[in-house]
Write an enzyme that holds these catalytic residues in place. Sequence first.
Site, PDB file in Angstrom:
ATOM      1  N   GLY A   1       0.829  -1.188   0.000  1.00  0.00           N
ATOM      2  CA  GLY A   1       0.000   0.000   0.000  1.00  0.00           C
ATOM      3  C   GLY A   1       0.873   1.250   0.000  1.00  0.00           C
ATOM      4  O   GLY A   1       0.580   2.238  -0.678  1.00  0.00           O
ATOM      5  N   THR A   2       1.950   1.192   0.747  1.00  0.00           N
ATOM      6  CA  THR A   2       2.886   2.314   0.829  1.00  0.00           C
ATOM      7  C   THR A   2       3.470   2.650  -0.533  1.00  0.00           C
ATOM      8  O   THR A   2       3.536   3.818  -0.928  1.00  0.00           O
ATOM      9  CB  THR A   2       4.014   1.975   1.825  1.00  0.00           C
ATOM     10  OG1 THR A   2       3.440   1.804   3.125  1.00  0.00           O
ATOM     11  CG2 THR A   2       5.076   3.053   1.868  1.00  0.00           C
TER      12      THR A   2
ATOM     13  N   ASN B   1      -6.943   5.080   9.682  1.00  0.00           N
ATOM     14  CA  ASN B   1      -6.539   3.832  10.329  1.00  0.00           C
ATOM     15  C   ASN B   1      -6.581   3.908  11.851  1.00  0.00           C
ATOM     16  O   ASN B   1      -6.890   2.919  12.509  1.00  0.00           O
ATOM     17  CB  ASN B   1      -5.142   3.421   9.866  1.00  0.00           C
ATOM     18  CG  ASN B   1      -4.154   4.573   9.798  1.00  0.00           C
ATOM     19  OD1 ASN B   1      -4.457   5.637   9.236  1.00  0.00           O
ATOM     20  ND2 ASN B   1      -3.003   4.397  10.393  1.00  0.00           N
TER      21      ASN B   1
ATOM     22  N   GLN C   1      -7.771   1.603   4.138  1.00  0.00           N
ATOM     23  CA  GLN C   1      -8.607   1.157   5.256  1.00  0.00           C
ATOM     24  C   GLN C   1     -10.084   1.025   4.896  1.00  0.00           C
ATOM     25  O   GLN C   1     -10.838   0.390   5.631  1.00  0.00           O
ATOM     26  CB  GLN C   1      -8.465   2.113   6.454  1.00  0.00           C
ATOM     27  CG  GLN C   1      -7.112   2.055   7.148  1.00  0.00           C
ATOM     28  CD  GLN C   1      -6.849   0.743   7.907  1.00  0.00           C
ATOM     29  OE1 GLN C   1      -7.773  -0.030   8.181  1.00  0.00           O
ATOM     30  NE2 GLN C   1      -5.591   0.492   8.228  1.00  0.00           N
TER      31      GLN C   1
ATOM     32  N   SER D   1      -4.466  -1.887  -0.362  1.00  0.00           N
ATOM     33  CA  SER D   1      -3.431  -2.839   0.061  1.00  0.00           C
ATOM     34  C   SER D   1      -4.067  -4.197   0.365  1.00  0.00           C
ATOM     35  O   SER D   1      -5.143  -4.263   0.974  1.00  0.00           O
ATOM     36  CB  SER D   1      -2.735  -2.279   1.303  1.00  0.00           C
ATOM     37  OG  SER D   1      -1.730  -3.154   1.759  1.00  0.00           O
ATOM     38  N   GLY D   2      -3.387  -5.274  -0.032  1.00  0.00           N
ATOM     39  CA  GLY D   2      -3.946  -6.615   0.113  1.00  0.00           C
ATOM     40  C   GLY D   2      -4.174  -7.074   1.541  1.00  0.00           C
ATOM     41  O   GLY D   2      -5.197  -7.688   1.861  1.00  0.00           O
ATOM     42  N   HIS D   3      -3.221  -6.759   2.424  1.00  0.00           N
ATOM     43  CA  HIS D   3      -3.239  -7.411   3.734  1.00  0.00           C
ATOM     44  C   HIS D   3      -4.244  -6.804   4.709  1.00  0.00           C
ATOM     45  O   HIS D   3      -4.369  -7.266   5.835  1.00  0.00           O
ATOM     46  CB  HIS D   3      -1.838  -7.428   4.359  1.00  0.00           C
ATOM     47  CG  HIS D   3      -1.342  -6.097   4.814  1.00  0.00           C
ATOM     48  ND1 HIS D   3      -1.353  -5.733   6.134  1.00  0.00           N
ATOM     49  CD2 HIS D   3      -0.823  -5.050   4.142  1.00  0.00           C
ATOM     50  CE1 HIS D   3      -0.844  -4.518   6.248  1.00  0.00           C
ATOM     51  NE2 HIS D   3      -0.512  -4.079   5.058  1.00  0.00           N
TER      52      HIS D   3
ATOM     53  N   THR E   1       9.351  -8.285 -11.947  1.00  0.00           N
ATOM     54  CA  THR E   1       8.511  -9.460 -12.171  1.00  0.00           C
ATOM     55  C   THR E   1       7.300  -9.389 -11.245  1.00  0.00           C
ATOM     56  O   THR E   1       7.431  -9.149 -10.046  1.00  0.00           O
ATOM     57  CB  THR E   1       9.313 -10.746 -11.926  1.00  0.00           C
ATOM     58  OG1 THR E   1      10.427 -10.742 -12.820  1.00  0.00           O
ATOM     59  CG2 THR E   1       8.467 -11.982 -12.166  1.00  0.00           C
TER      60      THR E   1
ATOM     61  N   CYS F   1       5.045   5.578  21.998  1.00  0.00           N
ATOM     62  CA  CYS F   1       5.975   5.080  22.992  1.00  0.00           C
ATOM     63  C   CYS F   1       6.406   3.678  22.610  1.00  0.00           C
ATOM     64  O   CYS F   1       7.539   3.288  22.785  1.00  0.00           O
ATOM     65  CB  CYS F   1       5.278   4.979  24.339  1.00  0.00           C
ATOM     66  SG  CYS F   1       5.824   6.205  25.487  1.00  0.00           S
TER      67      CYS F   1
HETATM   68  C1  LIG Z   1      -4.413   4.333   5.669  1.00  0.00           C
HETATM   69  C2  LIG Z   1      -3.223   3.502   5.309  1.00  0.00           C
HETATM   70  N1  LIG Z   1      -2.475   3.825   4.230  1.00  0.00           N
HETATM   71  C3  LIG Z   1      -1.418   3.107   3.855  1.00  0.00           C
HETATM   72  C4  LIG Z   1      -1.017   1.999   4.558  1.00  0.00           C
HETATM   73  C5  LIG Z   1       0.198   1.267   4.085  1.00  0.00           C
HETATM   74  O1  LIG Z   1      -0.075   0.016   3.531  1.00  0.00           O
HETATM   75  P1  LIG Z   1       1.048  -1.115   3.540  1.00  0.00           P
HETATM   76  O2  LIG Z   1       1.210  -1.523   4.944  1.00  0.00           O
HETATM   77  O3  LIG Z   1       0.543  -2.219   2.659  1.00  0.00           O
HETATM   78  O4  LIG Z   1       2.295  -0.508   3.004  1.00  0.00           O
HETATM   79  C6  LIG Z   1      -1.757   1.619   5.706  1.00  0.00           C
HETATM   80  C7  LIG Z   1      -1.421   0.443   6.550  1.00  0.00           C
HETATM   81  O5  LIG Z   1      -0.326   0.162   6.954  1.00  0.00           O
HETATM   82  C8  LIG Z   1      -2.876   2.389   6.090  1.00  0.00           C
HETATM   83  O6  LIG Z   1      -3.604   2.073   7.172  1.00  0.00           O
HETATM   84  C1  LIG Z   2      20.016  -9.755 -13.634  1.00  0.00           C
HETATM   85  C2  LIG Z   2      18.665  -9.391 -13.162  1.00  0.00           C
HETATM   86  N1  LIG Z   2      18.490  -8.281 -12.412  1.00  0.00           N
HETATM   87  C3  LIG Z   2      17.293  -7.913 -11.963  1.00  0.00           C
HETATM   88  C4  LIG Z   2      16.157  -8.650 -12.223  1.00  0.00           C
HETATM   89  C5  LIG Z   2      14.855  -8.155 -11.693  1.00  0.00           C
HETATM   90  O1  LIG Z   2      14.322  -8.943 -10.649  1.00  0.00           O
HETATM   91  P1  LIG Z   2      12.743  -8.959 -10.387  1.00  0.00           P
HETATM   92  O2  LIG Z   2      12.160  -9.649 -11.539  1.00  0.00           O
HETATM   93  O3  LIG Z   2      12.547  -9.669  -9.100  1.00  0.00           O
HETATM   94  O4  LIG Z   2      12.305  -7.545 -10.331  1.00  0.00           O
HETATM   95  C6  LIG Z   2      16.279  -9.825 -13.011  1.00  0.00           C
HETATM   96  C7  LIG Z   2      15.134 -10.682 -13.371  1.00  0.00           C
HETATM   97  O5  LIG Z   2      14.094 -10.326 -13.794  1.00  0.00           O
HETATM   98  C8  LIG Z   2      17.554 -10.195 -13.489  1.00  0.00           C
HETATM   99  O6  LIG Z   2      17.724 -11.280 -14.227  1.00  0.00           O
HETATM  100  S1  FES Z   3       8.925   4.235  25.933  1.00  0.00           S
HETATM  101 FE1  FES Z   3       7.534   5.578  26.804  1.00  0.00          FE
HETATM  102  S2  FES Z   3       7.700   5.079  28.904  1.00  0.00           S
HETATM  103 FE2  FES Z   3       9.028   3.660  28.015  1.00  0.00          FE
END
Ligand SMILES: Cc1ncc(COP(=O)(O)O)c(C=O)c1O
Ligand SMILES: Cc1ncc(COP(=O)(O)O)c(C=O)c1O
Ligand code: FES
Lengths: 123, 387, 387
Positions: B72-73, B152, B180, B200-202, B238, B326
């Site tokens: 998501g980020t 969130n 969210q 975001s998927g999770h 990929t 904290c």
């Molecule tokens: C509102 C919101 N935006 C973005 C994110 C980022 O998504 P991800 O954790 O998949 O990077 C989150 C959760 O972490 C979220 O709650």
């Molecule tokens: C030499 C090399 N570098 C980088 C990549 C990129 O990796 P990815 O496909 O996980 O993005 C590949 C394969 O696709 C590769 O063969």
């Molecule tokens: S981190 Fe806040 S009191 Fe310990």
Amino acid sequence: MYTEKVMDHFTNPRNVGEIENADGAGQVGNPSCGDIMKITLKVEDNIIKDIKFKTFGCGAAVATSSMVTEMALGKTIDEALQITNKAVAEALEGLPPAKMHCSNLAADALKAAIEDYQKKQNA
Amino acid sequence: MRKVYFDHSATTPVDPAVAEEMLKYLTEHYGNPSSIHAFGREARKAVEKARQQVATAIGASSVGEISFAGTGTEADNMAIRGVAYANRQKGNHIITSAAEHSAVLNCCKQLEREGFTVTVLPLDKYGRVTAQQVADAITDKTILITIMHANNEIGTIMPIREISEVARARKIIFHTDAVQSVGKIPVNVDELGVDLLTLSGHKIYGPKGIGAMYIRKGTFWQPILFGGGQERRRRPGTENVAGIVGLGKAIELATQNMHVEAERLAKYRDRIFKEVMEKIPNTILTGHPEQRLPGHVSFCFRFIEGESMLLMLDMKGIAISSGSACTSGSLEPSHVLTAIGLTKEVAHGSLRLTMGRINTEEDVEYFLEALPPIIERLRAMSPLGEG
Amino acid sequence: MRKVYFDHSATTPVDPAVAEEMLKYLTEHYGNPSSIHAFGREARKAVEKARQQVATAIGASSVGEISFAGTGTEADNMAIRGVAYANRQKGNHIITSAAEHSAVLNCCKQLEREGFTVTVLPLDKYGRVTAQQVADAITDKTILITIMHANNEIGTIMPIREISEVARARKIIFHTDAVQSVGKIPVNVDELGVDLLTLSGHKIYGPKGIGAMYIRKGTFWQPILFGGGQERRRRPGTENVAGIVGLGKAIELATQNMHVEAERLAKYRDRIFKEVMEKIPNTILTGHPEQRLPGHVSFCFRFIEGESMLLMLDMKGIAISSGSACTSGSLEPSHVLTAIGLTKEVAHGSLRLTMGRINTEEDVEYFLEALPPIIERLRAMSPLGEG
Ligand SMILES: Cc1ncc(COP(=O)(O)O)c(C=O)c1O
Ligand SMILES: Cc1ncc(COP(=O)(O)O)c(C=O)c1O
Ligand code: FES
Ligand code: FES
């Protein structure tokens, strides 16, 4: 994240509370930072006979408060002043790096309480 | 011990039906979608099916408007920085809100370092910004407005439709972070009137490590990562086939069951609010009481600190979270909680409980029994308060 | 029909043992590693274990030197652009090679658009650059050298150790893309002498959609994505826990079996080279005959075009690839093949056969029977050549 020792002191904190008519009291930290620790003492013959704490803070803050009171109880004032932040953290078998500041608070609160006691003695 | 997972806004378990689909694309149909042989074609088909599932779920008019991303980020980075760089000639001003996730706020901060100007709109006490605030902030240099759909931390839903009308009228590109909200409340890109939307998927019972960006046809944009021509040259690398398949299946399932599930969770939510507010004094409800996500409950308990609450609930088998930073070693409490006007001291006592598919009425009861003695115990330990 | 997968450099099946580990982190231990409750701690432990597995496999001295990324491509972007931006004050010159993957080359092109200067070193006929070429290209503005360890298209292994000595002597940061070499030949960051190294899960029987970057302690660097504080502030976004676990397990397995497996595959490779060169006239071996990846075979067959070969082999159940970029709809043949001095015409007839864990002697025999009639048939159809 926390050692068993930390969790033990967090779950069953020793010496929680506040001594009425304490011989010494010290408070450190500030609520907007999320850490406050208050220690109160009873001293007889230069020995810490009773000690209690109150803490507003995270798990590490609670555990270090509990540990520092346990370490100080029964010690002489001079011995108690030797307790360092590091010693508290070590007695807890370590704290996560991000939580070391919480142990600083514990020893500082103890010192503040002892200084308060000494000031009252000298007054 | 009973295990109660109440942290669905942090992440969700992968639905067994989703995991089953994914598994096939790990060990069996493992081809690279760019390969033209049978293994590759099989993988390609699966990726394009998932793209269709996402497009359908959010009402996109064409699959070409959906790109997958690594999180998501990353999708937020793509949306915000991709629009900012591509429209740099037109202007350098961006409008956002104090409620945004760090994925959005830190993109904006980076853009500031790169010479853009960013207006961060303040929130009302419920965590909302109004269309009027947005209208007032627009200048002739404004190129992007990015306001999240649902928050969130406090669950508040923003008036996206009203805001997008302002953006439309002024011809400014509008992005919403719907991480969210998707799968929990209705999300339709045309009804919301957005040009870009990220998810975001999770957060919806899909896997971690997969996100998606919707981009309306014709929107000026450029990529932020460089490499191969995947995802119609929008995002190189990929494709995470199993992750994409999982996201597709997950979003389909989530939108199918949405209304029934939302009603069920809203009932739990309202019960928790009612009973906790009755039983525990010095409690503040955070976020909007009604305009909020169905399974989202958030409070601040005065005089105590979040992490301690979390740990004690954890010992009872209840997994929950706190906006108190904290817990991450910084003493700064959540920027959202301070932005809705809470003092740092109060913000430190925050608790966020987010329910989902796996929760039952019994979970709610178990929590309602467990909480009060914990709060009591921590308050007895606290040097603050009335005690 | 027999199915023979000969495209391991494109991607690999996920090892069943890897898939099994991953599955647990999808449905069971699904916590967010940033959460402090039991579910979160479980996930955190798994991520840190995988980090250790990666560190061990490549001989990093500390786990803090490993960051996970969404793909190999993202890891390359992080390494190259992260170093370039962070060292901008010191200089703006980058050295790379014509053999690099588009993930590296297109980062360099982007940096050129942003005001950096890039030297792309030419290749010898085997696809190598020499340490001397690198030394000659260095200027007092050079801030980064990025040369791949092993090439994806022609399998050639670069003299990384020699090059890194030059980089060290001149105190220039050195990155190698080890996506194709990790798990196949020894990769040790100290022996190679690199400051950054990137790798990808799906090339080593791990999942797609996960990569990693090694960065030597003390190397000047900055992030390229913005958001939360994950991965020690190096790469924001909720961690792809299952993917990370899969990568950790996969790299452990691959390095354990490496020597035996490399020997087995090298035997197949050498047999294919020998028999094909004997049986099929007008065939050119591409890449280095010995300094190449164990399971990697690549040729150009004159007078014919790659895609046609691929499709015919595919109809025989053989999955294989071609360096001919015709497959992606562009008429440009692979930049690597032209960089080793082949004419476009010859480059169009390229075939890449990459063997791996699932291949057997029978696969090799099946291929050796299937290929000659296909080449013959296509040549009979071709207006080129001697026919
Ligand atoms: C509102 C919101 N935006 C973005 C994110 C980022 O998504 P991800 O954790 O998949 O990077 C989150 C959760 O972490 C979220 O709650
Ligand atoms: C030499 C090399 N570098 C980088 C990549 C990129 O990796 P990815 O496909 O996980 O993005 C590949 C394969 O696709 C590769 O063969
Ligand atoms: S981190 Fe806040 S009191 Fe310990
Ligand atoms: S001949 Fe058709 S794409 Fe090359």
